[in-house]
Enzyme design. Structure first.
Site, PDB file in Angstrom:
ATOM      1  N   CYS A 130      35.523 -49.256 -87.317  1.00 11.07           N
ATOM      2  CA  CYS A 130      35.585 -48.752 -85.940  1.00 11.07           C
ATOM      3  C   CYS A 130      34.340 -47.971 -85.542  1.00 11.07           C
ATOM      4  O   CYS A 130      33.991 -47.877 -84.373  1.00 11.07           O
ATOM      5  CB  CYS A 130      36.779 -47.812 -85.768  1.00 11.07           C
ATOM      6  SG  CYS A 130      38.252 -48.337 -86.619  1.00 11.07           S
ATOM      7  N   HIS A 161      45.271 -52.164 -84.661  1.00 10.25           N
ATOM      8  CA  HIS A 161      44.325 -53.252 -84.391  1.00 10.25           C
ATOM      9  C   HIS A 161      44.389 -54.275 -85.525  1.00 10.25           C
ATOM     10  O   HIS A 161      44.785 -53.938 -86.647  1.00 10.25           O
ATOM     11  CB  HIS A 161      42.882 -52.726 -84.357  1.00 10.25           C
ATOM     12  CG  HIS A 161      42.532 -51.944 -83.131  1.00 10.25           C
ATOM     13  ND1 HIS A 161      42.054 -50.655 -83.191  1.00 10.25           N
ATOM     14  CD2 HIS A 161      42.543 -52.280 -81.817  1.00 10.25           C
ATOM     15  CE1 HIS A 161      41.803 -50.220 -81.957  1.00 10.25           C
ATOM     16  NE2 HIS A 161      42.085 -51.190 -81.111  1.00 10.25           N
TER      17      HIS A 161
END
Ligand code: CIR
Length: 256
Positions: free
Chosen positions: A251, A164
């Site tokens: 996250c 990511h």
């Protein structure tokens, strides 16, 4: 300033989470729970109210709530995660988003568009979006269209190696970014002050700024020192069990 954070407890199925690093072994549930408790305390120490959701065993990666939504100052955007086993997680987050946002202030990324929140980095009213294996061109197009309609803006950042966008770059306010690997030289971020994370501490590029403090993972002394030298108070918390399945500090929460 952030007032709220949303987290979701890891389930026992955490051991089946998606990973690019099986050599690190499987997360140990009991330790993951202890680390999650400490993570919640670290968030609280920055002055936010933490909403703690129950574990959902059907989704091994569902403690990584960041991927399910992007929260801006005037709307929440429910994502459409590109990882097949994670796609249903966005739907599960909706009842919680509805506690904070009116129906008309919840927007949606729709198929064939995909987008995961880990690919979105907020810098004031601008949102950088990584084009990754999880976030596609159509997802980014929809996302930027929503932002512009809401008086915000966005731009695409192509990714080469990372899962990511925020695996490798994170904004810690004051025009400053933590950067590792491919992000050190990216023209998109040329105007920012950069704290360069050494290759052997690359995991620690994923720290979170929370109301003047920076939460940093345990075990990364060079990064910790550089962030302190830049003038930030640092809170250290251990995320070793989440690292085993590619999960970083950001996250594990939605912050707004
Ligand atoms: C996954 O591969 O989706 C999870 N095992 C890790 C998700 C990390 N989330 C994030 O970077 N925002």
């Amino acid at each position: 300033m952030f007032k709220n954070a949303i987290v979701k407890r890891p389930g026992k199925s955490l051991s089946e989470g998606i990973t690019s690093a099986p050599e690190l072994g499987k997360p140990i549930y009991e330790l993951a729970i202890k680390q999650h408790d400490a993570y919640i305390e670290a968030l609280k120490a920055t002055g936010v109210t933490v909403t703690v959701l129950e574990a959902d065993e059907r989704y091994p990666d569902s403690c990584f709530v960041e991927d399910t939504a992007v929260i801006t100052r005037n709307c929440a955007i429910s994502t459409n995660p590109g990882a097949g086993t994670r796609n249903g997680e966005a739907q599960e987050m909706l009842p919680t988003l509805k506690k904070f946002f009116a129906d008309e202030d919840i927007e949606y990324i729709k198929a064939p568009g995909t987008l995961e929140g880990g690919d979105v980095m907020m810098v004031g009213d601008h949102f950088y979006v990584g084009r990754s294996a999880r976030t596609n061109e159509e997802g980014i197009r929809q996302f930027i269209e929503i932002l512009e309609r809401r008086g915000l803006s966005g731009s695409e950042v192509p990714l080469e190696h990372v899962l990511h966008l925020k695996t490798g770059v994170n904004y810690i306010e004051n025009d400053t970014m933590l950067v590792s690997g491919e992000f050190v030289e990216k023209p998109d971020f040329a105007r920012f002050k950069k704290i360069i994370i050494p290759e052997d501490e690359a995991y620690a590029a994923n720290c979170i700024w929370m109301n003047g403090k920076v939460i940093v993972p345990e075990g990364y002394p060079v990064t910790t020192e550089r962030i302190r030298e830049a003038g930030y108070e640092v809170i250290i918390t251990d995320t070793s069990e989440y690292k085993k399945i590619d999960g970083g500090l950001s996250c594990l929460s939605l912050r707004f």
